[in-house]
Design a protein around this motif. Structure first.
Motif, PDB file in Angstrom:
ATOM      1  N   THR A 164     -39.972  30.171  27.914  1.00 51.32           N
ATOM      2  CA  THR A 164     -39.386  31.205  27.721  1.00 51.32           C
ATOM      3  C   THR A 164     -37.804  30.790  26.322  1.00 51.32           C
ATOM      4  O   THR A 164     -37.593  31.489  26.302  1.00 51.32           O
ATOM      5  CB  THR A 164     -37.965  30.367  28.324  1.00 51.32           C
ATOM      6  OG1 THR A 164     -38.728  30.014  29.922  1.00 51.32           O
ATOM      7  CG2 THR A 164     -36.827  30.100  28.976  1.00 51.32           C
ATOM      8  N   ILE A 165     -38.400  29.597  25.834  1.00 50.18           N
ATOM      9  CA  ILE A 165     -37.210  29.481  24.513  1.00 50.18           C
ATOM     10  C   ILE A 165     -38.175  30.659  23.258  1.00 50.18           C
ATOM     11  O   ILE A 165     -37.456  31.543  22.701  1.00 50.18           O
ATOM     12  CB  ILE A 165     -37.813  28.320  24.015  1.00 50.18           C
ATOM     13  CG1 ILE A 165     -37.247  27.591  24.013  1.00 50.18           C
ATOM     14  CG2 ILE A 165     -37.906  28.688  22.319  1.00 50.18           C
ATOM     15  CD1 ILE A 165     -37.801  26.264  23.651  1.00 50.18           C
ATOM     16  N   MET A 166     -39.359  30.625  23.583  1.00 48.29           N
ATOM     17  CA  MET A 166     -40.033  31.731  22.677  1.00 48.29           C
ATOM     18  C   MET A 166     -39.706  33.584  23.197  1.00 48.29           C
ATOM     19  O   MET A 166     -39.847  34.803  22.802  1.00 48.29           O
ATOM     20  CB  MET A 166     -41.477  31.842  22.838  1.00 48.29           C
ATOM     21  CG  MET A 166     -42.069  30.339  21.878  1.00 48.29           C
ATOM     22  SD  MET A 166     -41.932  30.550  20.334  1.00 48.29           S
ATOM     23  CE  MET A 166     -42.934  32.023  19.587  1.00 48.29           C
ATOM     24  N   ASN A 167     -39.506  33.670  24.821  1.00 46.06           N
ATOM     25  CA  ASN A 167     -39.333  34.845  25.115  1.00 46.06           C
ATOM     26  C   ASN A 167     -38.928  35.662  25.679  1.00 46.06           C
ATOM     27  O   ASN A 167     -38.147  36.436  26.244  1.00 46.06           O
ATOM     28  CB  ASN A 167     -40.703  36.001  26.196  1.00 46.06           C
ATOM     29  CG  ASN A 167     -42.363  35.566  25.469  1.00 46.06           C
ATOM     30  OD1 ASN A 167     -42.789  34.988  24.380  1.00 46.06           O
ATOM     31  ND2 ASN A 167     -42.985  34.662  26.195  1.00 46.06           N
ATOM     32  N   GLU A 168     -37.729  34.413  26.308  1.00 43.43           N
ATOM     33  CA  GLU A 168     -36.633  34.906  26.803  1.00 43.43           C
ATOM     34  C   GLU A 168     -35.663  34.236  26.757  1.00 43.43           C
ATOM     35  O   GLU A 168     -34.872  33.060  28.021  1.00 43.43           O
ATOM     36  CB  GLU A 168     -37.221  34.897  28.232  1.00 43.43           C
ATOM     37  CG  GLU A 168     -37.829  35.825  28.743  1.00 43.43           C
ATOM     38  CD  GLU A 168     -38.077  35.708  30.640  1.00 43.43           C
ATOM     39  OE1 GLU A 168     -37.240  37.127  31.625  1.00 43.43           O
ATOM     40  OE2 GLU A 168     -39.087  35.215  31.463  1.00 43.43           O
ATOM     41  N   PRO A 169     -35.018  33.759  25.657  1.00 39.95           N
ATOM     42  CA  PRO A 169     -34.205  33.045  25.653  1.00 39.95           C
ATOM     43  C   PRO A 169     -32.731  32.987  25.826  1.00 39.95           C
ATOM     44  O   PRO A 169     -31.932  31.264  26.080  1.00 39.95           O
ATOM     45  CB  PRO A 169     -33.052  32.838  23.530  1.00 39.95           C
ATOM     46  CG  PRO A 169     -34.198  34.116  23.604  1.00 39.95           C
ATOM     47  CD  PRO A 169     -35.655  34.734  24.478  1.00 39.95           C
ATOM     48  N   SER A 170     -32.252  34.055  26.353  1.00 37.85           N
ATOM     49  CA  SER A 170     -31.502  34.200  26.491  1.00 37.85           C
ATOM     50  C   SER A 170     -31.251  33.701  28.175  1.00 37.85           C
ATOM     51  O   SER A 170     -30.131  33.505  28.540  1.00 37.85           O
ATOM     52  CB  SER A 170     -30.747  35.325  27.209  1.00 37.85           C
ATOM     53  OG  SER A 170     -31.298  36.463  27.670  1.00 37.85           O
ATOM     54  N   MET A 171     -32.159  33.482  29.067  1.00 35.98           N
ATOM     55  CA  MET A 171     -32.926  33.199  30.067  1.00 35.98           C
ATOM     56  C   MET A 171     -33.181  31.347  30.011  1.00 35.98           C
ATOM     57  O   MET A 171     -32.912  30.968  31.687  1.00 35.98           O
ATOM     58  CB  MET A 171     -33.564  34.113  30.424  1.00 35.98           C
ATOM     59  CG  MET A 171     -33.608  35.283  31.234  1.00 35.98           C
ATOM     60  SD  MET A 171     -31.905  35.769  32.150  1.00 35.98           S
ATOM     61  CE  MET A 171     -32.083  34.570  33.547  1.00 35.98           C
ATOM     62  N   PHE A 172     -32.463  30.760  29.272  1.00 34.45           N
ATOM     63  CA  PHE A 172     -32.734  29.716  29.414  1.00 34.45           C
ATOM     64  C   PHE A 172     -32.579  28.273  30.094  1.00 34.45           C
ATOM     65  O   PHE A 172     -32.260  27.899  30.874  1.00 34.45           O
ATOM     66  CB  PHE A 172     -32.789  29.038  28.314  1.00 34.45           C
ATOM     67  CG  PHE A 172     -33.409  27.448  28.056  1.00 34.45           C
ATOM     68  CD1 PHE A 172     -34.906  27.334  27.511  1.00 34.45           C
ATOM     69  CD2 PHE A 172     -32.417  26.036  27.509  1.00 34.45           C
ATOM     70  CE1 PHE A 172     -35.153  25.572  27.120  1.00 34.45           C
ATOM     71  CE2 PHE A 172     -33.932  25.247  28.092  1.00 34.45           C
ATOM     72  CZ  PHE A 172     -34.761  25.060  27.884  1.00 34.45           C
ATOM     73  N   PHE A 173     -30.510  29.016  29.736  1.00 34.72           N
ATOM     74  CA  PHE A 173     -29.673  28.302  30.411  1.00 34.72           C
ATOM     75  C   PHE A 173     -29.692  28.667  32.119  1.00 34.72           C
ATOM     76  O   PHE A 173     -29.779  27.161  33.482  1.00 34.72           O
ATOM     77  CB  PHE A 173     -28.756  28.331  30.067  1.00 34.72           C
ATOM     78  CG  PHE A 173     -27.404  27.563  31.087  1.00 34.72           C
ATOM     79  CD1 PHE A 173     -26.814  26.251  29.971  1.00 34.72           C
ATOM     80  CD2 PHE A 173     -26.555  28.081  31.645  1.00 34.72           C
ATOM     81  CE1 PHE A 173     -25.927  25.542  31.041  1.00 34.72           C
ATOM     82  CE2 PHE A 173     -25.377  27.332  32.497  1.00 34.72           C
ATOM     83  CZ  PHE A 173     -25.286  26.646  32.101  1.00 34.72           C
ATOM     84  N   ALA A 174     -30.165  29.940  32.708  1.00 34.79           N
ATOM     85  CA  ALA A 174     -30.639  29.624  34.197  1.00 34.79           C
ATOM     86  C   ALA A 174     -31.923  29.248  34.451  1.00 34.79           C
ATOM     87  O   ALA A 174     -31.872  28.677  35.282  1.00 34.79           O
ATOM     88  CB  ALA A 174     -30.516  31.122  34.080  1.00 34.79           C
ATOM     89  N   TYR A 175     -33.160  29.271  33.756  1.00 32.54           N
ATOM     90  CA  TYR A 175     -34.139  28.965  34.485  1.00 32.54           C
ATOM     91  C   TYR A 175     -34.017  27.076  34.342  1.00 32.54           C
ATOM     92  O   TYR A 175     -35.051  26.444  34.934  1.00 32.54           O
ATOM     93  CB  TYR A 175     -35.515  29.700  33.418  1.00 32.54           C
ATOM     94  CG  TYR A 175     -35.557  30.508  33.667  1.00 32.54           C
ATOM     95  CD1 TYR A 175     -34.753  31.451  34.534  1.00 32.54           C
ATOM     96  CD2 TYR A 175     -36.071  31.718  32.874  1.00 32.54           C
ATOM     97  CE1 TYR A 175     -34.795  32.925  35.008  1.00 32.54           C
ATOM     98  CE2 TYR A 175     -36.665  32.490  32.934  1.00 32.54           C
ATOM     99  CZ  TYR A 175     -36.185  33.079  33.484  1.00 32.54           C
ATOM    100  OH  TYR A 175     -36.452  34.419  34.354  1.00 32.54           O
ATOM    101  N   ASN A 176     -33.763  26.769  33.348  1.00 29.99           N
ATOM    102  CA  ASN A 176     -33.346  25.464  33.214  1.00 29.99           C
ATOM    103  C   ASN A 176     -33.063  24.473  33.496  1.00 29.99           C
ATOM    104  O   ASN A 176     -31.457  24.513  34.259  1.00 29.99           O
ATOM    105  CB  ASN A 176     -33.485  24.838  31.849  1.00 29.99           C
ATOM    106  CG  ASN A 176     -33.879  23.045  31.041  1.00 29.99           C
ATOM    107  OD1 ASN A 176     -33.165  22.609  30.917  1.00 29.99           O
ATOM    108  ND2 ASN A 176     -35.571  23.028  30.908  1.00 29.99           N
ATOM    109  N   ASN A 177     -33.489  22.933  34.328  1.00 23.18           N
ATOM    110  CA  ASN A 177     -32.670  21.982  35.145  1.00 23.18           C
ATOM    111  C   ASN A 177     -31.464  21.736  34.105  1.00 23.18           C
ATOM    112  O   ASN A 177     -30.589  20.725  35.269  1.00 23.18           O
ATOM    113  CB  ASN A 177     -33.686  21.756  36.322  1.00 23.18           C
ATOM    114  CG  ASN A 177     -34.764  21.708  36.829  1.00 23.18           C
ATOM    115  OD1 ASN A 177     -34.068  22.990  37.694  1.00 23.18           O
ATOM    116  ND2 ASN A 177     -36.210  21.158  37.193  1.00 23.18           N
ATOM    117  N   GLY A 178     -31.964  21.198  33.314  1.00 27.15           N
ATOM    118  CA  GLY A 178     -30.689  20.865  32.712  1.00 27.15           C
ATOM    119  C   GLY A 178     -30.908  18.581  32.347  1.00 27.15           C
ATOM    120  O   GLY A 178     -32.382  18.920  32.806  1.00 27.15           O
ATOM    121  N   ILE A 179     -30.345  18.767  32.111  1.00 30.60           N
ATOM    122  CA  ILE A 179     -30.261  17.044  31.011  1.00 30.60           C
ATOM    123  C   ILE A 179     -29.217  16.242  32.004  1.00 30.60           C
ATOM    124  O   ILE A 179     -27.931  17.197  32.063  1.00 30.60           O
ATOM    125  CB  ILE A 179     -30.157  17.154  30.164  1.00 30.60           C
ATOM    126  CG1 ILE A 179     -31.632  17.363  29.259  1.00 30.60           C
ATOM    127  CG2 ILE A 179     -30.233  15.921  29.301  1.00 30.60           C
ATOM    128  CD1 ILE A 179     -31.375  18.028  27.488  1.00 30.60           C
TER     129      ILE A 179
END
Length: 693
Positions: A258-273
């Motif tokens: 996701t970081i390499m290919n879709e950085p703008s979608m990271f917030f949507a895909y990641n479960n968070g911290i």
């Protein structure tokens, strides 16, 4: 009441001298290892290898550790076995760091290893520094001092050494005293975000009128998170998450993709911290509320996300400019943290259920081991006039806390009953057990990684049948501790021992003896060791033969491997030793094998202990059910049934418990009720019961 630095110095000195005597080690080694163990337990460093080298050209080093993420810790000692607490000046600090810096510089720029003895520990370190130079990204120079830092020394600036970021740390008697007085907690990270990043982090208050804690929702920039991890590494991770990361892989490939290919979608895909802190400081700006300072930031869920952000930026040169991570930050004061933070970590990690991550100090296994250690008297050792106890410190600082409110006379009585030499921690227990039951290389990987392996194994075994962990298990563990520590003393006293690789030699020596015993389908008589509180002479002689055999093998690593301690961490090291065990067997007298016991005899002892533990478990379950009371069982039934938490059988048993004492649950029903209770706790219907130290 907080102990003065001078009183702490005198107590520490006696502790260090006792350790040197007990382990037949040099005082410098005992001094370094005593402090290093403290730093490992609190997470300041991951591990420690003793390596003393001093040269006339202004070079010195006393220890080191490489972590898996390009971090290097180089240790130097300020130690002369002083009898009076002195002051450590800035001039002396600069001189010490200059010596260890010179060693590092000569190792990587002047091929220092070519001037050193191949079998000496300093050769392995110098060679490894050169070989791994391109991989090292951060150096921590750590000065361990038996003096108190001068008040004139306020701070030590970060630096760049041979093109690598470097920081300088001093652990003097004052800092160690503060560390221990903080009820055994680790030294908290104090993050000034304005100073570090030039700005605060926007946040939104999210607590619901709670007096016990406050919460904030944060959109955390990926660059900031990666920078924090790059600077503080595993210290940023709550201890159980640290164990999780050590037990699993380094980079989550989905996160990396996701970081390499879709950085703008990271917030949507990641479960968070999910994170915690003791205190924060905020300020109001034109753009809203900002957090500008965080004290003791700890990530309790999202360690893989954090580490993967850092490693993907570093290894793949990926930009994190458009990466943002959602963070839930709970601010919990120090008094509540010990109870609340493990719960947050436990509940937050339900998506990635890992035994190591669940293996908190209040896990039932540790509670049971603690109960045994406070109850079971060890037989008087030869020449002693009274029984003692082995004190299991399941949570840091328990041994000191148990004495904090005692009078001087009562403290002497406590120490007579619980000698400091018979105090052992969770990581000690993992070491004593894994060297017999698991691959010995795990013990050589360092305390935290070895504990993660042990936690994973014991967590699974506890789930399949907790009655295995009984009085026999506890007594056998103590017997193994006695054998382990006796082997340390034995190795230190050997004529061939040159001061290095003791931990590696000890682990493989015990494992080699165990392998021979299993080959004969026999077992060590651990109950004899427990009853005598000493290692029988025939076993000690066999361990002496094994240690010489192992040392001879270890100091001859295969072509291309320069560092012996690194060789000891590899699978092939143990495989090679196993392949030569016939040579060792020829050296061991027959009286050793004659003293072994039948495996069937030991298994019968274990079966008997399991039967007794099952009875004890039933009694304990019944007591726990009655202590909880009908009102709480009624609440669990009322709130859990609509959520379909329980089976029809469990609902029927809960209905019985809700009528205590009119109706009395049977022993089998009490076991079912404990399962219902655990489900209710995970769902948040009721809280975990608090446990006393």
């Amino acid at each position: 009441m907080e102990q003065s630095t001078e009183a702490f110095f005198n107590e520490f000195r006696q502790e260090m001298l006792a350790g040197a005597e007990a382990n037949s080690s040099f005082q410098l080694a005992s001094f370094m290892e005593t402090i290093a163990n403290e730093l490992i337990e609190t997470g300041f460093v991951e591990g420690f290898e003793f390596c003393h080298y001093r040269a006339q050209r202004g070079m010195r080093v006393d220890g080191y550790w490489f972590d898996d993420e390009g971090g290097l810790d180089l240790f130097i000692a300020d130690f002369e076995s002083r009898t009076v607490l002195g002051s450590l000046t800035r001039t002396e600090i600069d001189a010490a760091f200059r010596r260890v810096f010179t060693f590092f510089q000569n190792a990587v720029e002047k091929e220092l290893y070519t001037e050193l003895e191949v079998t000496a520990p300093e050769y392995g370190l110098a060679r490894q520094l050169l070989d791994r130079f391109g991989f090292i990204r951060r150096i921590n120079f750590v000065l361990l001092s038996e003096r108190a830092l001068s008040d004139r020394v306020q701070s030590l600036d970060d630096d760049t050494v041979c093109g690598i970021s470097a920081s300088y740390h001093i652990w003097d008697m004052s800092r160690l005293n503060r560390q221990r007085n903080a009820r055994g907690a680790k030294e908290a990270l104090d993050l000034d975000l304005i100073e570090m990043f030039g700005r605060g982090i926007s946040c939104l208050p999210a607590n619901l009128s709670s007096d016990s804690y406050s919460s904030y929702l944060i959109v955390m920039p990926g660059e900031v998170l990666a920078d924090l991890y790059g600077r503080f590494g595993a210290r940023l991770l709550e201890q159980n998450v640290r164990s999780f990361l050590q037990a699993r892989g380094k980079v989550n490939q989905g996160i990396r993709s996701t970081i390499m290919n879709e950085p703008s979608m990271f917030f949507a895909y990641n479960n968070g911290i999910t994170a915690t802190a003791q205190t924060i400081k905020t300020q109001q700006t034109n753009d809203g509320l900002e957090i500008v300072r965080i004290n003791d930031l700890q990530i309790v869920n999202g360690g893989q996300t954090t580490a993967s952000l850092f490693h993907t930026r570093r290894r793949d040169k990926a930009s994190l400019e458009n990466i943002f991570v959602q963070m839930k930050l709970s601010v919990i004061d120090a008094e509540e943290a010990e109870l609340v933070v493990p719960r947050i970590s436990e509940y937050a990690n339900t998506q990635n259920r890992v035994n190591a991550a669940d293996f908190f100090s209040n896990h039932p296994f540790h509670i049971r081991m603690q109960d045994f250690s406070r109850r079971i008297l060890a037989p008087a050792a030869q020449g002693a006039q009274r029984e003692t106890r082995w004190f299991y410190e399941r949570a840091r600082g328990q041994y000191a806390d148990a004495q904090s409110k005692l009078t001087p006379g009562e403290q002497r009585q406590f120490k007579a009953m619980h000698p400091k030499a018979q105090m052992f921690t969770k990581t000690d227990l993992a070491k004593f057990e894994n060297v017999w039951d698991e691959h010995p290389r795990w013990v050589n990987l360092g305390a935290q990684k070895n504990f993660a392996k042990y936690a994973s194994r014991i967590g699974k075994e506890w789930t399949s049948g907790s009655d295995k962990f009984n009085e026999f298990y506890f007594k056998r563990a103590i017997a193994r501790a006695i054998i382990f520590r006796a082997t340390e003393r034995l190795v230190s006293n050997q004529s061939w021992y040159n001061g290095g690789y003791r931990a590696n030699i000890v682990a493989y020596s015990i494992a080699a003896i165990n392998e021979l015993v299993k080959k004969h389908e026999m077992a060590i008589n651990f109950m004899q060791v427990w009853n005598e509180q000493a290692v029988p002479e025939v076993l000690l002689n066999a361990l002496g033969k094994a240690s010489s055999f192992v040392n001879h093998d270890l100091v001859q690593p295969p072509q291309g491997i320069s560092n012996i301690s690194e060789w000891a961490k590899r699978e092939n090291c143990w495989t090679r030793i196993i392949g030569q065990l016939a040579d060792l067997e020829d050296q061991i007298p027959q009286d050793f094998f004659d003293a072994l016991v039948q495996v069937s005899e030991q298994k019968e002892e274990q079966k008997s202990a399991r039967r007794t533990q099952k009875i004890d478990n039933g009694i304990n379950d019944q007591k726990r059910v009655f202590d909880i009371g009908a009102e709480t069982w009624g609440l669990i039934l009322k709130e859990g049934a609509p959520k379909k938490l329980f089976s029809p059988k469990e609902i029927a048993v809960l209905q019985v418990a809700a009528q205590i004492p009119v109706r009395i649950p049977s022993e089998k029903q009490c076991a079912i009720l404990i399962v219902c209770l655990e489900k209710a706790q995970l769902e948040g219907i009721v809280q975990n019961e608090t446990r006393q130290a």
